[in-house]
Design a protein around this motif. Structure first.
Motif, short mmCIF file in Angstrom:
data_model
loop_
_atom_site.label_atom_id
_atom_site.label_comp_id
_atom_site.label_asym_id
_atom_site.label_seq_id
_atom_site.Cartn_x
_atom_site.Cartn_y
_atom_site.Cartn_z
N ASP A 1 2.89 -3.75 -4.16
CA ASP A 1 4.08 -2.95 -3.86
C ASP A 1 3.83 -1.46 -4.01
N ARG B 1 1.98 -0.12 -1.01
CA ARG B 1 2.86 -0.07 0.17
C ARG B 1 3.85 1.09 0.06
N GLN B 2 4.39 1.29 -1.12
CA GLN B 2 5.32 2.41 -1.31
C GLN B 2 4.63 3.75 -1.07
N ASN C 1 4.34 4.39 2.56
CA ASN C 1 5.62 4.71 3.19
C ASN C 1 6.19 6.05 2.73
N ALA C 2 5.55 6.67 1.75
CA ALA C 2 6.02 7.96 1.23
C ALA C 2 5.80 9.05 2.29
N GLY D 1 9.97 6.80 2.37
CA GLY D 1 10.20 5.37 2.35
C GLY D 1 10.36 4.76 3.74
N HIS E 1 9.28 2.55 6.48
CA HIS E 1 8.35 1.43 6.37
C HIS E 1 7.38 1.32 7.54
N SER F 1 3.46 2.84 7.46
CA SER F 1 2.27 2.14 6.96
C SER F 1 1.39 1.63 8.09
#
Length: 356
Positions: A68, A71-72, A75-76, A79, A81, A84
């Protein structure tokens, strides 16, 4: 000196979240393998970046577990999604000269090598080339971003939009992804509601820099009518999940075709005539129920029945607001519809009136 093998092309998936996405990815991968021409020496590497390794354990692929936190970070900073996708493809291109990232809601019509035949220096491979940017001046992407991008010379009304269900690049053009990522980070606060910002930024980054090619003839990207195609794939998995690469499983891949199952024209005309006896707002509902009940010769088309019924109720709710289970029962008991549904009426009623 030993003969040096040419680098193998990389087919890349990013699969996260609910089981549905992993089911999609597994079938897409198997369809790629089924379409490869092994006799002609076709081969490629398949990489899957995922939060769940288990669904892929029986497949000849390389998996990368992504937690997680990673992945976060991908996506920064906002956020978003879909960001990615570009991060993963950029990472693969650091290691390989050629790569194609493909969404999970796809399956192959032809050999995946046809994708790589269209990837070269100076080219962007996308799933489909869309209309020009200026074709829809009411879209959020146009209203909120057009003036800024035009002022900076980045985009104009003639820029072709792209569908990023497929993104294929050569390593030398990986900077396109860096440009797209920078645009996403800059523009997301301006248009946070723009669901398709990722593929829009890819179009901007490639505009006037790369020749854009599409591949709708090679893959089917079922972003439309997703429920029906997921139903086909889930039926295939129920039948072959114990051995995804058996001869029977590979033979059945072709039966999970790209056609939305519809009854023959004469039956559809008959359904239309029948529904004229119903209240106008219930006619489409009844027709879609009957589409699901038709005895299709293809077993995977027959598996779409519950998806048709759900879609029928969803559309009725969209037209009429909340539809109580008793209203559904009353509609199903209309003499003409009751007769047409026959033995399936009880199945339809039980499915549509269960607790939701």
């Amino acid at each position: 000196m030993p003969y040096a093998q040419p680098p193998r092309p990389q087919l890349v998936y990013l699969a996260f979240g609910p089981a549905t996405y992993h089911q999609e990815a597994c079938f897409s991968i198997v369809s790629a393998l089924a379409c490869l021409n092994a006799a002609a020496g076709e081969c490629l590497d398949i990489q899957v970046y995922t939060d769940n390794l288990q669904p892929y354990s029986g497949l000849p692929i390389t998996t990368h577990f992504i937690d997680d936190a990673t992945r976060q970070a991908w996506n920064a900073p906002h956020g978003y999604h879909f960001r990615s996708k570009h991060v993963v493809l950029r990472q693969v291109l650091q290691q390989h000269p050629l790569a194609v990232l493909i969404d999970t809601d796809t399956f192959f019509r032809q050999s995946p090598m046809q994708l790589f035949n269209r990837v070269a220096s100076g080219r962007l491979l996308c799933n489909a080339i869309g209309p020009r940017y200026g074709a829809d001046r009411h879209s959020v992407l146009y209203r909120k971003l057009h003036a800024t991008l035009a002022e900076r010379g980045l985009a104009d009304d003639s820029m072709p939009m792209v569908n990023s269900g497929v993104i294929g690049l050569a390593r030398g053009d990986a900077g396109t992804l860096d440009h797209a990522l920078a645009l996403m980070d800059e523009l997301h606060p301006v248009a946070p509601e723009a669901y398709a910002l990722e593929e829009f930024c890819l179009a901007v980054a490639a505009y006037r820099r790369l020749a854009v090619h599409e591949c709708t003839d090679v893959i089917h990207h079922y972003w439309s009518h997703k429920a029906q195609f997921r139903a086909k794939i889930q039926a295939w998995l129920r039948k072959h999940g114990h051995d995804l690469l058996s001869a029977a499983a590979l033979a059945d891949v072709a039966k999970v075709n790209d056609q939305l199952p519809r009854p023959p024209v004469l039956h559809r005309l008959g359904y239309k005539a029948l529904t004229l006896t119903l209240p106008s707002r219930e006619r489409q509902f009844a027709r879609e129920l009957l589409y699901g009940c038709y005895p299709y010769p293809n077993e995977f088309d027959r598996a779409c029945a519950p998806a048709w019924w759900d879609k029928a109720l969803e559309n009725l709710t969209g037209r009429c607001g909340h539809v109580a289970p008793e209203h559904v029962r009353q509609c199903l008991r209309h003499p003409g519809l009751r007769l047409s549904l026959g033995e399936r009426r009880k199945d339809v009623e039980a499915h549509l009136t269960r607790a939701r």
